[in-house]
Design a protein around this motif. Structure first.
Motif, short mmCIF file in Angstrom:
data_model
loop_
_atom_site.label_atom_id
_atom_site.label_comp_id
_atom_site.label_asym_id
_atom_site.label_seq_id
_atom_site.Cartn_x
_atom_site.Cartn_y
_atom_site.Cartn_z
N LYS A 160 28.19 41.63 40.35
CA LYS A 160 27.84 42.60 41.38
C LYS A 160 27.00 41.92 42.44
N GLU A 211 22.92 38.34 31.09
CA GLU A 211 22.91 39.00 32.39
C GLU A 211 21.84 38.35 33.26
N LYS A 223 31.62 40.14 34.32
CA LYS A 223 31.46 41.11 35.41
C LYS A 223 30.47 40.56 36.44
N THR A 254 27.00 47.83 44.09
CA THR A 254 25.88 48.51 43.42
C THR A 254 26.08 48.60 41.91
N GLU A 255 27.32 48.44 41.47
CA GLU A 255 27.63 48.45 40.05
C GLU A 255 28.45 47.21 39.71
N TYR A 256 28.44 46.86 38.45
CA TYR A 256 29.19 45.69 38.03
C TYR A 256 30.70 45.92 38.18
#
Length: 236
Positions: free
Chosen positions: A236, A134, A234, A36-38
């Protein structure tokens, strides 16, 4: 002649120890795992203490060898000219010993300085100029392309390995052979030193977030479109 051989051997040893033998250790993520998060896969703050110690030792070793070599050349010049005095011998031995002791005495502070730069990479070296990309990484391709105008023995027709990222926001190209040492802008954050292909390709199908900047490489002084200095990565 013997002196030159000795210096070359000393420099060879220093360069051997300056090589980057570190490998990427990424967090384990299962293919079907939902994030749910990077999750940070790479950042300078993840640099291990062992790697920092290695960097400090490399720097101090090369510095010691280069400066000692210059003093050694001065010593042999005096000896060859038959003007070598006892004071010169004392200076040579004393200087090398003092330099060695200085390297040891400043080791701790040098380590802390580098460690601080790695941990606080977001607060130094013009980090505000870093770009963010991103998107969802759909697929990757490894291409072989020319790089017209490059200053290497390959010439304009030589092929370079390009990592092509096909994402939800378009294509993103990275020249994997541009070499971080030749692409590092010393006024900007540190570049990723490892293998782009190994770092990025396992995360096809996931959302990725890369912070990076383009910089001119010594391989090419007019085109920086594919020369990517990756600051962190990163998923996710």
């Amino acid at each position: 002649m013997i002196e030159i051989v000795i210096i070359i051997i000393m420099l060879g040893i220093a360069l051997f120890f300056s090589a980057d033998f570190t490998s990427l250790v990424r967090p384990e993520i299962q293919p079907d795992e939902i994030l749910t998060e990077y999750l940070t896969i790479y950042s300078p703050a993840m640099t291990s203490s062992l790697d920092i110690h290695s960097e400090v030792i490399n720097f101090k070793l090369i510095t010691f060898v280069l400066i000692s070599s210059l003093v050694f050349i001065f010593y042999k010049h005096k000896e060859h000219q038959k003007t070598l005095k006892l004071s010169h011998k004392i200076f040579f031995v004393g200087f090398v010993c003092a330099l060695f002791l200085y390297q040891i005495a400043t080791y701790g502070s040098h380590y802390e300085e580098i460690h601080s730069d790695y941990v606080n990479y977001e607060n130094i070296n013009n980090f505000h100029k870093v770009k963010t990309f991103e998107a969802k990484l759909i697929s990757t391709e490894i291409l072989r392309e020319t790089w017209p105008g490059n200053k290497t023995k390959r010439g304009d027709d030589g092929l370079w390995t390009i990592l092509k990222l096909n994402t939800s926001k378009g294509e993103f190209h990275i020249n994997t052979q541009a070499d971080w040492l030749r692409s590092q802008d010393h006024t900007m954050p540190l570049c990723f030193k490892g293998d782009f292909i190994q770092l990025i390709t396992p995360y096809e199908g996931r959302d990725i977030k890369m912070r990076y900047y383009h910089s001119f490489s010594t391989y090419h002084e007019t085109d920086k479109s594919k020369t990517v200095c990756l600051v962190d990565f990163k998923v996710k």
